[in-house]
Each structure stands twice: as structure tokens, then as C-alpha cells.
Design an enzyme around this catalytic site. Structure first.
Site, PDB file in Angstrom:
ATOM      1  N   ASP A  86       0.956  -1.192   0.172  1.00 34.49           N
ATOM      2  CA  ASP A  86       0.034   0.113  -0.102  1.00 34.49           C
ATOM      3  C   ASP A  86       0.942   1.217   0.052  1.00 34.49           C
ATOM      4  O   ASP A  86       1.691   1.257   0.780  1.00 34.49           O
ATOM      5  CB  ASP A  86      -0.986  -0.021   1.165  1.00 34.49           C
ATOM      6  CG  ASP A  86      -2.085  -1.150   1.084  1.00 34.49           C
ATOM      7  OD1 ASP A  86      -2.113  -1.648   0.177  1.00 34.49           O
ATOM      8  OD2 ASP A  86      -3.019  -0.921   1.934  1.00 34.49           O
TER       9      ASP A  86
ATOM     10  N   LYS B 295      -7.426   3.711  -2.641  1.00 35.90           N
ATOM     11  CA  LYS B 295      -7.648   3.494  -1.258  1.00 35.90           C
ATOM     12  C   LYS B 295      -8.218   4.856  -0.722  1.00 35.90           C
ATOM     13  O   LYS B 295      -7.853   5.922  -1.272  1.00 35.90           O
ATOM     14  CB  LYS B 295      -6.442   3.057  -0.651  1.00 35.90           C
ATOM     15  CG  LYS B 295      -6.708   2.377   0.885  1.00 35.90           C
ATOM     16  CD  LYS B 295      -5.151   1.903   1.445  1.00 35.90           C
ATOM     17  CE  LYS B 295      -5.478   1.543   2.706  1.00 35.90           C
ATOM     18  NZ  LYS B 295      -4.121   1.161   3.065  1.00 35.90           N
TER      19      LYS B 295
ATOM     20  N   LYS C 231     -10.193   0.084  -2.154  1.00 40.68           N
ATOM     21  CA  LYS C 231     -10.070  -0.320  -0.652  1.00 40.68           C
ATOM     22  C   LYS C 231     -10.422   0.735   0.177  1.00 40.68           C
ATOM     23  O   LYS C 231      -9.790   1.788   0.461  1.00 40.68           O
ATOM     24  CB  LYS C 231      -8.722  -0.775  -0.495  1.00 40.68           C
ATOM     25  CG  LYS C 231      -8.561  -1.074   1.173  1.00 40.68           C
ATOM     26  CD  LYS C 231      -7.222  -1.671   1.299  1.00 40.68           C
ATOM     27  CE  LYS C 231      -6.742  -1.794   2.666  1.00 40.68           C
ATOM     28  NZ  LYS C 231      -5.283  -2.367   3.033  1.00 40.68           N
TER      29      LYS C 231
END
Lengths: 802, 361
Positions: free
Chosen positions: B241, B261, B297
Site C-alpha cells: 500500500d 484506497k 479499498k
């Protein structure tokens, strides 16, 4: 299909990840019906009224067809009993201090809160609408309505001084309208001190339940009475003595019939017609959010009608793709399923939609249907109709639930032309992120409510209504209160029905004008022409009528106007209207003031003209002076129009705009020939209307003299004055489809005709029913009532956020 | 290119997205990535400021919502090909066309209304709820990002990832043979070794994700961030990430990504529905334009089983069932799993679980 999921195992659902049923138990609704032994009566005077020997209509679950209860249909005597109860209750209720009524409304709001589950399950069960919408939106709104109107009742003595409650109000609901529509109307009526008789279609128990809840508060039985019965009882309700106003919400054609039937009846009529809405989607819109707006408008059980969707050509493809994608995700099913977007509305609504879609298809339209909706009646899938040829009948017809008719436009200007080109004027939303464009469209749309970048928001404080064929009755906000008020001291409305009035022949023939004897004295001046388009013109009929003074001597000749002259005058007014509307209020005011000065300058001429008609010199002087004052007063009031509302739950303002009616026709009374003319003219002009006037029949000369001044001062065509046979001119104006409103001060028969004829384009009318008004009194000659009637309200919602 | 882009929710009061994009076109025309046709292609034009060498995934970003407490999206810090996340279909990229961004209109009040509606309109009950909750488990990036993480609690986390729901409960629902695990385990770079070891010991192939690149602020030098990624990958992380360099975003230098995200989860405001709606619509538009599916996400603040159901229905409504797979949808959460297990316990037994009824993670 959403409603027909078989029993699935967790294991299966884990793979498919589908939605399942979320049933809402309606046990308490059934239990309530049981308390009535499944036999609903009427709720009158705080008690159930269950007369014997009535035809019963079953109340059915619209989806399963299960018989839930039987409802006896009311007969005339039941209606009479309900009105009698309301009348008796009114004596006490209207005399109470506002604070007491406020307390009662607050208690009713709490009562609703306590029984909300019963209310929402019952409403969803019998209407088939999605319970989510009833539970999350209608019930809270019903409570807000009561609370807001309680506050209005509390402050009534202060803020509504000079107004008094009308009396008994009749409310007629058509089957497609929910109990919320009833709440929108009974709240203001009760708040200001009226009492109500509601006529609901048989098989709608929710209004009865509400009446029971209100009745069980005990203190004031009879202020809210609900009877079951067909809409054909409407005229009987309206003609009961004591009923001062009838409000109807339903279909346009039903409203038209009611308007004709009630012509000359005692009760005033307020119409809220049709349910179609409009959505204008520009290329500067957040298209995804606009698509959600379409869902809110047509496919979420919020509105009773369909949607007309105008899409800018440049984003047509993109919008259609998103729309179709979104439609596929809609879910329909039993209204009592908590996870459906759309319920069903019964077989009638299904058939109506089916017919419309088939006709559209036969006229060459593309039809797209999608969504997870059971394929059996009464369920109807979300439907998108496009490529409908512009001139086809379906384009003109009202779009039914749950259909959306999409058509393209090129420019904002064209969007306005298309949107305003329908007879409907209910509500619309504009989707554009460009502020200037959004406001231009919002101001330009001829509808009652405009939402910018939203659709279907409602709040008790914001007036909702319409124009054109959507009717001109209002609910919510200050306008909703005025619907049930009249200026203090106004006598009660009584029927002035003339049974033998022949609508086909009233005012049809123009009386022939023949020489009326020798002209005595100095030869009168050349005949007055018709004041049309800013100058005096000869009448189409090429004949004149003579005007006699009080001694019976010939005073002057005035033109004999006819249908063609009315046509010309209305055309001229339409041409002048846009220019006048765009004038700032200040500019309007200064022209009215200039006209007042001109009147004062020629005071002696006006005084002598009045004197010749037998008016005493002193009174004549007062009349001229008052006329000038009225012009000035309305000029000054033109400055303060509309205001801003701040609505809870909405960031951003709601503008309450006061827009002109358009072309307003005024038939002036015979009495006070100059003052009445000036008072009516001033109010109309100050609010931005273009006007066609018929002056006093016996004494038109002062009005024609004012025209001399108007010719030089006012824009050509803004004011048109047509003399002639009043009945004939009234007929022409009342039947004219492009006259937007009509005020009539004349005979009782003329009033009745005007009310009857207004059903054509459903123009708002104001008639005096043969009763003279005291034009020299401030309240009647220049009161707020004139201002209220001279303009219509538009609510413009401006949500903000970045 | 597997960088997922945590961003933070503290970016308020910025200029509107469209303005930003236009500003870039006017001022920094030479900075768009051009000419790359496939994965790993070199940036043909001058590299974006501050990125040094590297391979750029170019393309549009998407919408954003300022003032919603929401994050930024659609922006990727160029990273090396070595850290590509194991994805079945990767964003092959497309020519950067800033007019896509400048054309996007987002109406905040309308999005807020939609966000409210979506949470109220799609409830699931009974068997459906149980199945959906089990499905939600398979999307969870089971996360621990604490300063005091040690190998013991990472080991416990990994075991929980492998056995997220008590076996007897799964048996009762007849899904015990589905191999139910969380989607991944997510730890700090220094704990990647522990996680890989623990998972291996448990005989699991659950991927280990790590928040490399100066998490959570991303305000460290590119060189150290790249090194951080390399080290995490060496330790066995298969998913990274990446915190984007928001300085670049704010100055209008957009880049692409294949998983976005909402936020880092380390801010006061994290994953919110309005922000998610805008991001999901951007993902859908990008898919329609290019055929590339970008993953999503949400992270931070998703604690209850009910929340997770709302997130699933949000994905289902805005993107459709095809996005409801761990390849395209993850939920970053640490305490969510235990609430889901509690709900499943209640569904199966009809009783509310005591604290000690369910194993801790």
C-alpha cells in the site's frame, strides 16, 4: 425477481451474493383493522360513523388482492352529517386563541410519533408503496408539518392580523394521492382555525386512522372528519351550506370537471392537479447525481407521477448509458419489503402505465425496461421512453408512474422553450454545476417548484404549488396558510348559482348598436377607440356604443369591442409582458408614480367626467385623489417582493419568488369607475403582469382618459383597455386559452360563467359574484389580498456545498 | 504496478479538482507521462517533478471530494516494477487525458443524499445477512498498524486471518469447505518477516500486504520510500500500500493506479460513503473508457458488521457484482472481523456471544 426469492441457503447466497427479502411485519395494521371488525366506516365528530345500508367497497391489498376490510360508501346524508359536525366544531375552534390550536397540533404530532409503526405499515399495506419511503420520509414529514403549523398557529394573531379563517374546508383526495397530501392541507387549515371534512376514495384507511388519532385527543371532536366515498360526492360536499372552500388533488381532467360543476357554488375551489414532474439535465451537470435525481423523481415511490426528462444533446449518450445501468440495479416488489425501491400502485396504475408505453411504442418510441421487478401485474418495471416524435400524442399526454420520457435539447434556451411548452406547471429540477445557467433555467421555468441539483425535496416551510394546468392551489409555507384565510370582515361565501344560466349562449351575441335618438347639445367628440398596443384603435366591428350621463343625455361614444379586439389585445399584452417582467421593481414603481402624477395633473378633467355620472364633487375629488394614491402605494410595494427561506436539513437557501401571472385580464366593476380601475391596474402592474382591462360599463370615460396618459408613459401593449358589451368581452376573455388569469367584478351570472369557462386552461380566477366591494376602503381596495392574487409563488431550492 | 494508494482525510479547502487539472495544463505541460504502452514502460517525457527515475503508470485519476473529510484518489506514486502487487488483471494504463478530469462534475449535496440513501435502502437479513458477512470476511485486509506490534501479536493476527470464523459456526452454515480466510494480512514493513513466517507455519498462502513508503504521511524522500518497498518485498510482502506524494497531487500532477484506497486509517476522518461514491464512479468511468478494472479499498473506521454490509451493497450498487472479489475490493480493518464473528455466532445460535466465546485476534 425481488419478491419471489425462493428459500436459499447461506451457502448459495455466499456464491451469488444476491439480495433477499426484508419483510416488514404488518401485524399491527391488521390488528387495527380488527378493532374495527374489518369494517371501516367514516370518522365524524370524534366518533366512528357506520351507517347501515350502504354499498360497501372492499379495501384490498393491491399486491395480493387480499380483502382487508370493507368500506361503506358515503351518501349525501353522511356528507351532510360530517359538514354539520365540522360547522359546529368551527364555532369553537376558530374562536380559540392560536396558542390553544398550537398545543393541539403539537399533541397530534406526538400522537403520530407514538403510533408511527401502525401508520407506516397500514399506509404501505394498502397503497403498495415502498415502506421505506413511508417510514423514513412521509411519517417524519407529517410530524414536521404539524409542528411547523403549530408554530404558525401560535403566532397567528401577530403575523396574520387582518385575516380570519374561512370556515369549513372540504378536501377531496383522488386514489393516487397519499395520506401525506392530506396532511399538507389539513395542517394549515386546522392551524388557522378552519375545520375540515376530507372525502377519501373508499379503501384508504390511513386518513381514517389519522382522524381517529386526532379524535382521540378528545378536546375538539369534529375539527377533522373523514368520509369514504367516490369523487362524485365532491359537488355534494361543496354545496353543503357552510363549506367555504374545496381543495381537490387529483388528475387534471377530474379537476376540470369539478371546476365546471362547482361554478357558482358557494365554495371556492383550489386545485392541485397532475403529478408529472420535469428534470432538465445540462452538459454541465454531475450526470451520476442527476441520474439519482431521476431515480428520486420516478422510481423511488416518492412521487405519484412520471417524469419528463430533458437531456442536453452533448451528454445524451453518456446519460442514457448511466441511466440504463442504474435502472438495472433498481428493485421492485412488495411495498412491505424494506429493501425495495419501488412497490406497486394497484392494477389501475399498472394499466395506465401499460397503455401509455404501448401507445408510445406504436408512435415510434424506443422503450427500455430494466430492474429486478416481478413481471406480474400490478408490478411495473422502471421504464425509459425515448425517441418519441415531438408531435405524437404521447408527448403531449401526462407521463404516468413509473415512466420517464427522455428527449434531447440543444441549448438552455431551447430547454426552456420545450419545458414551458407543456400545459403542466408543477415541479422541475435543473442539473447544472454552472451557477449562472442553473439560475437562468430556474427562473425561466414556468412551474411552482424548482430544485437546483436535487429533486423532490419538501419542507413544511416551503410553499408547493403550481401554475397552468397543475392548478393554482398552494400548500406549505405562508402561501399554504393564506389558502384557508380571508380578509377579516369578508362576508361568508354563499351560493349564487343560477340554474338556468346557459353557458353556450352567455355573452355570445353582441348587442346591435342603433342610433339612440337625437344628439342634443354640442356634438360629442369623436368616439373613443380601443386602447390596444399602446394606441387607440378602431374596433373590428366598426361600431360604437353610446354612453349616457346620469341625466340620460348622450355623453360620448365608445368603441364596441369584440372577439377579434380581445385577441389583438391579448397578443399585444403577450408581446409587452417579457419586457415588463425584466424591469426591476424600481423601474416599475417609477412608472406607476409617473402615472399617478399625470392623474393628479388632470384632476379637474377626471372630476368633471365623474360628476357627469352623478358623482358628487366632493366624492369625485376623493376618488381621483385615492386613485393616484393607490398607484403610488402599489409602486412602493413592488419594491419588496419575495423572500428567503432557511430550511432545516438543507444547507443553502430556498427562495420564495413572486412571479407575475403573465397576461392578466380584469373586468372592472361598474362602481367607482376610476378608483376600482386604478386599484386593480396598479396591483397588477406592480407585480409585473401585462393587462387587458374591461372598464366600467356605465362609466368607461375616466378609464379611457387614463389611457391617454398611459399611451405616453407605459410601454406599448402593457395595458390594453377594451370597451364594449361586458358579457361578451367577459366571454371572450374567460374562454381565451392564453389569458393566464382573470379577475371579474360584475354580475353573479358573469361570475358563474367565468368560473365555468376557466376550466379550459384552468386559469386562476377571482370573481365577486355580483357583490360590490368597498373600493375606497383600504382593506378591500388595496389590501394584501390584491397583492396575493396578482402574483404567483415559485419556490427555488438552492442546496449548496462543494 | 501494484501500488495501492492510501490517502488521508485531512485535505480540506483545496481548489476544485477541475481547476487543479487545468492549472497543470497551463503551467506544467511537459510533465505528463506519455508514450508508454505497456506495464513497466519508461516514462517518455520528462519525469514528474520529484519522482526521479522510475516507471510511471499514467492515466487519469478520478473524482475527489473536498470538504467531505475525504481522501484523494486516482493518483499513484511511480514505483518500481519489482513491487507490483499480485493482481490478476493490472491497469495497463492509457494516455493521460486531463480533459477527463476537468470534465468531471461532482455535486456535493447530491452525493451526500445518495450516501444517505444507499445505507438505508439495501438491507439484508437472516440467511442473506450471514452469507454477506461471510463474504465480507474474504475482503478483509486484516490489519495491525501499531507502534507496539511484535512478532507475537502478528502471529496471532495471521492465525486469525487463516481461521477467521469458528469452525463449528462455519459447519452450521455449511460453508466449512469453502476455505474461508481473509483477503490478506497487512502490517508495517518491519513486521513483514514475522507475518510471512507465521503464515507459512500455519500452512497458508494468504498474501502479506505492507504499508511501505513513509506511511502514513508519505512525506519522506522518494529514494528512501523506494528502498522501503524493496526491503518489504525482499521480506516477502506481495502487496504494497503506497502513500502517494500528495504534494504532487495538489499541484495537479496526476498519475494512474490500479487500486485506490480512501485513506490511511490514521486520520480522524477516514473512509466515508460520499467520498467512496465519487471514487467508485471514477473507477466505473475509467473501466468504461479503457476496459481496465481498478480496485477499491476503504480503510479506517469500518468497525461493525453492519458497516461492512453497507460497504458491500455500495460496491454492488455502484459497480456491480463483478467488483465483489478480493482482486478488486478490500476492506482495511482490524476490529471488524470480531464483530462479524459475533453476528455469525448470533445467527447460528440465536444467542449473543460472550467475550470469551470467540477467539481473539
Amino acid at each position: 425477481m425481488a419478491a419471489t426469492h425462493a428459500q436459499r441457503s447461506t451457502r448459495e447466497i455466499f456464491t451469488t451474493l444476491e439480495y433477499g427479502p426484508v419483510p416488514e411485519s404488518h401485524a399491527c395494521a391488521l390488528a387495527w383493522l380488527d378493532t374495527q371488525d374489518r369494517h371501516l366506516g367514516h370518522y365524524v365528530n370524534g366518533k366512528w360513523l357506520k351507517p347501515e345500508h350502504r354499498n360497501s367497497v372492499p379495501c384490498r391489498d393491491p399486491i395480493t388482492g387480499e380483502n382487508l376490510a370493507s368500506c361503506p360508501q358515503a351518501q349525501a346524508e353522511d356528507v351532510a352529517a360530517a359538514v354539520e359536525a365540522a360547522r359546529t366544531a368551527w364555532e369553537n375552534w376558530s374562536g380559540l386563541p392560536g396558542a390553544s390550536r398550537a398545543q393541539y397540533l403539537t399533541r397530534l404530532a406526538k400522537m403520530i410519533q407514538k403510533h408511527q409503526r401502525l401508520l407506516w405499515t397500514l399506509e404501505s399495506l394498502v397503497t403498495g408503496r415502498a415502506v421505506r419511503e413511508v417510514r423514513d420520509r412521509d411519517i417524519p414529514l407529517a410530524q414536521q408539518l404539524l409542528q411547523w403549523h403549530a408554530v404558525q398557529a401560535y403566532t397567528q394573531e401577530e403575523t396574520l392580523a387582518g385575516w380570519e379563517p374561512m370556515g369549513v374546508i372540504g378536501l377531496i383526495l383522488s386514489p393516487t394521492f397519499s395520506f401525506l397530501e392530506m396532511m399538507w392541507r389539513i395542517c394549515p387549515a386546522l392551524a388557522v382555525g378552519c375545520t375540515v371534512v376530507v372525502l377519501v376514495p373508499p379503501g384508504s384507511p390511513t386518513p381514517l386512522l389519522l382522524a381517529q388519532l386526532a379524535g382521540e385527543l378528545g378536546s375538539f371532536p369534529g375539527i377533522l372528519n373523514v368520509i369514504n366515498g367516490p369523487a362524485s360526492l365532491g359537488p355534494i360536499l361543496a354545496s353543503q351550506p357552510g363549506v367555504q372552500k374545496v381543495t381537490f388533488c387529483g388528475a387534471v381532467e377530474e379537476g376540470r370537471v369539478l371546476r365546471r360543476t362547482l361554478a357558482g357554488q358557494g365554495a371556492e375551489l383550489g386545485l392541485a392537479l397532475g403529478a408529472e414532474s420535469l428534470l432538465v439535465l445540462t452538459e454541465a451537470a454531475d450526470v451520476d447525481s442527476a441520474v439519482e435525481g431521476v431515480v428520486d423523481a420516478a422510481w423511488s415511490d416518492r412521487s405519484a407521477g412520471g417524469l419528463r426528462l430533458l437531456i442536453q444533446e452533448s451528454v445524451w449518450d453518456e446519460t442514457m448509458r448511466r441511466l440504463q445501468e442504474r435502472m438495472a440495479r433498481l428493485r421492485g416488489g412488495r411495498g412491505l419489503d424494506g429493501a425495495v425501491d419501488m412497490g406497486a400502485r394497484g392494477a389501475a396504475a399498472h394499466d395506465l402505465a401499460q397503455r401509455y408505453v404501448r401507445e408510445a411504442q406504436s408512435q415510434g418510441a424506443q422503450v427500455f425496461q430494466a430492474g429486478d421487478v416481478p413481471s406480474v401485474s400490478p408490478f411495473f418495471p422502471p421504464t425509459l421512453v425515448s425517441d418519441l416524435p415531438p408531435a405524437s400524442p404521447c408527448t403531449q399526454a401526462e407521463v404516468p408512474w413509473p415512466v420517464v420520457v427522455a428527449s434531447p435539447f440543444r441549448t438552455a434556451k431551447e430547454a426552456l422553450a420545450v419545458a414551458n411548452g407543456t400545459p403542466r406547471g408543477g415541479s422541475a429540477s435543473v442539473w447544472s454545476e454552472r451557477l449562472g445557467q442553473a439560475l437562468e433555467l430556474g427562473y425561466g421555468l414556468r412551474v411552482g417548484t424548482v430544485w437546483i441539483n436535487a429533486h423532490g425535496l419538501r419542507h413544511p416551510e416551503v410553499p408547493t404549488g403550481g401554475c397552468k394546468e397543475s392548478g393554482s392551489s398552494w400548500h406549505g409555507g405562508p402561501d399554504g396558510l393564506y389558502e384557508y384565510l380571508r380578509p377579516s370582515g369578508t362576508p361568508a361565501r354563499l351560493p349564487s348559482l343560477s340554474e338556468n344560466l346557459n353557458y353556450d349562449t352567455f355573452g355570445l351575441a353582441v348587442p346591435l348598436t342603433l342610433p339612440s335618438g337625437p344628439e342634443i347639445g354640442p356634438s360629442p367628440a369623436a368616439p373613443y377607440g380601443l386602447f390596444i398596443g399602446g394606441r387607440f384603435q378602431a374596433p373590428g366591428a366598426r361600431s360604437s356604443r353610446c354612453i349616457q350621463d346620469s341625466k340620460g343625455n348622450l355623453q360620448a361614444y365608445v368603441a364596441e369591442g369584440g372577439a377579434k379586439d380581445i385577441r389583438g389585445a391579448v397578443e399585444a399584452a403577450h408581446q409587452a409582458a417579457p419586457g415588463w417582467v425584466s424591469q426591476p421593481p424600481g423601474a416599475r414603481a417609477s412608472l406607476l408614480w409617473a402615472l399617478a402624477s399625470a392623474l393628479e395633473r388632470r384632476e379637474s378633467a377626471f372630476t368633471s367626467a365623474l360628476e357627469r355620472h352623478g358623482v358628487e364633487l366632493k366624492t369625485a375629488k376623493v376618488e381621483v385623489e385615492l386613485s393616484a394614491r393607490r398607484l403610488r402605494a402599489w409602486g412602493a410595494r413592488a419594491q419588496a417582493q419575495g423572500h428567503l427561506l432557511q430550511v432545516a436539513e438543507l444547507r443553502g437557501p430556498v427562495l420564495r419568488l413572486r412571479e407575475p401571472l403573465g397576461v392578466l385580464a380584469i373586468v372592472c366593476p361598474d362602481e367607482w369607475p376610476l378608483l376600482a380601475f386604478a386599484s386593480l391596474l396598479a396591483a397588477a402592474l406592480a407585480h409585473g403582469n401585462a393587462v387587458v382591462l374591461v372598464p366600467s360599463g356605465v362609466c368607461p370615460i375616466p378609464a379611457l382618459e387614463v389611457c391617454q396618459d398611459m399611451a405616453t408613459l407605459l410601454p406599448a401593449g402593457l395595458v390594453n383597455v377594451v370597451t364594449g358589451d361586458r358579457d361578451h368581452l367577459t366571454r371572450c376573455l374567460a374562454l381565451h386559452q392564453d389569458v393566464q388569469a382573470l379577475w371579474y367584478f360584475g354580475s353573479a351570472q358573469g361570475s358563474q360563467f367565468v368560473e365555468w369557462a376557466s376550466a379550459g386552461n384552468l386559469k386562476p380566477v377571482w370573481v365577486n359574484r355580483g357583490r360590490p366591494r368597498a373600493w375606497d376602503q383600504e382593506a378591500q381596495g388595496a389590501g394584501p389580498e390584491l397583492g396575493l392574487r396578482a402574483a404567483r409563488t415559485k419556490a427555488l431550492w438552492l442546496p449548496m456545498g462543494d | 504496478m501494484g501500488g495501492r494508494i492510501p490517502t488521508r482525510g485531512s485535505r480540506r479547502g483545496q481548489r476544485a479538482r477541475g481547476q487543479r487539472a487545468r492549472g497543470q495544463r497551463a503551467g506544467g505541460g511537459g510533465q505528463r507521462a506519455r508514450g508508454a504502452e505497456g506495464p513497466g514502460a519508461e516514462v517518455a517525457g520528462p519525469a514528474p517533478r520529484g519522482t526521479g527515475a522510475g516507471r510511471a503508470r499514467r492515466s487519469r485519476g478520478g473524482g475527489t471530494q473536498e470538504g467531505l473529510g475525504g481522501g484523494e484518489l486516482g493518483v499513484e506514486e511511480p514505483a518500481t516494477a519489482a513491487v507490483a502487487r499480485a493482481m490478476s488483471a493490472r491497469n495497463l494504463g492509457t494516455e493521460l487525458d486531463l480533459s477527463w478530469i476537468s470534465k468531471i462534475q461532482v455535486n456535493q449535496p447530491a452525493v451526500l443524499r445518495r450516501a444517505e440513501q444507499i445505507q438505508a435502502r439495501r438491507m439484508v437479513k437472516k440467511e442473506w445477512q450471514a452469507a454477506w458477512l461471510l463474504k465480507a470476511v474474504t475482503f478483509i485486509d486484516l490489519t495491525t498498524l501499531s507502534g507496539d506490534d511484535t512478532s507475537s501479536n502478528v502471529q496471532r493476527l495471521c492465525y486469525k486471518a487463516k481461521y477467521p470464523i469458528r469452525e463449528d459456526l462455519l459447519k452450521a452454515l455449511n460453508v466449512h469447505d469453502k476455505g474461508l480466510t481473509t483477503a490478506a494480512v497487512c502490517v508495517y514493513p518491519a513486521r513483514v518477516c514475522d507475518a510471512v513466517k507465521a503464515l507459512k507455519a500455519a500452512g497458508s498462502t494468504i498474501p502479506v500486504a505492507s504499508v511501505a513508503t513513509g506511511f502514513p504521511a508519505g512525506q519522506t524522500h522518494l529514494k528512501t520510500r523506494l528502498e522501503e518497498i524493496r526491503l518489504a518485498v525482499e521480506d516477502g510482502a506481495t502487496e504494497i500500500d503506497v502513500v502517494i506524494n500528495r504534494t504532487l497531487v495538489l499541484t495537479g500532477q496526476w498519475e494512474g493506479s490500479d487500486f485506490i484506497k480512501t485513506s490511511t486509517g490514521k486520520e480522524t476522518v477516514n473512509a466515508t460513503f460520499p467520498v467512496a461514491i465519487v471514487m467508485l464512479r471514477a473507477i466505473r468511468d475509467f473501466f468504461w473508457k479503457t476496459g481496465n478494472k481498478i480496485g477499491f479499498k476503504p480503510a479506517g473506521g469500518i468497525r461493525s458488521a453492519k458497516d461492512s454490509l453497507a460497504w458491500l451493497s455500495l460496491i454492488k450498487e455502484e459497480l456491480g457484482d463483478e467488483w465483489l472479489t478480493p482482486e478488486l475490493f478490500r476492506i482495511g480493518a482490524s476490529t471488524l472481523l470480531s464483530d462479524i464473528e459475533r453476528q455469525i455466532y448470533h445467527h447460528v445460535t440465536g444467542r449473543y456471544a460472550a467475550y470469551h466465546d470467540l477467539p481473539m485476534s
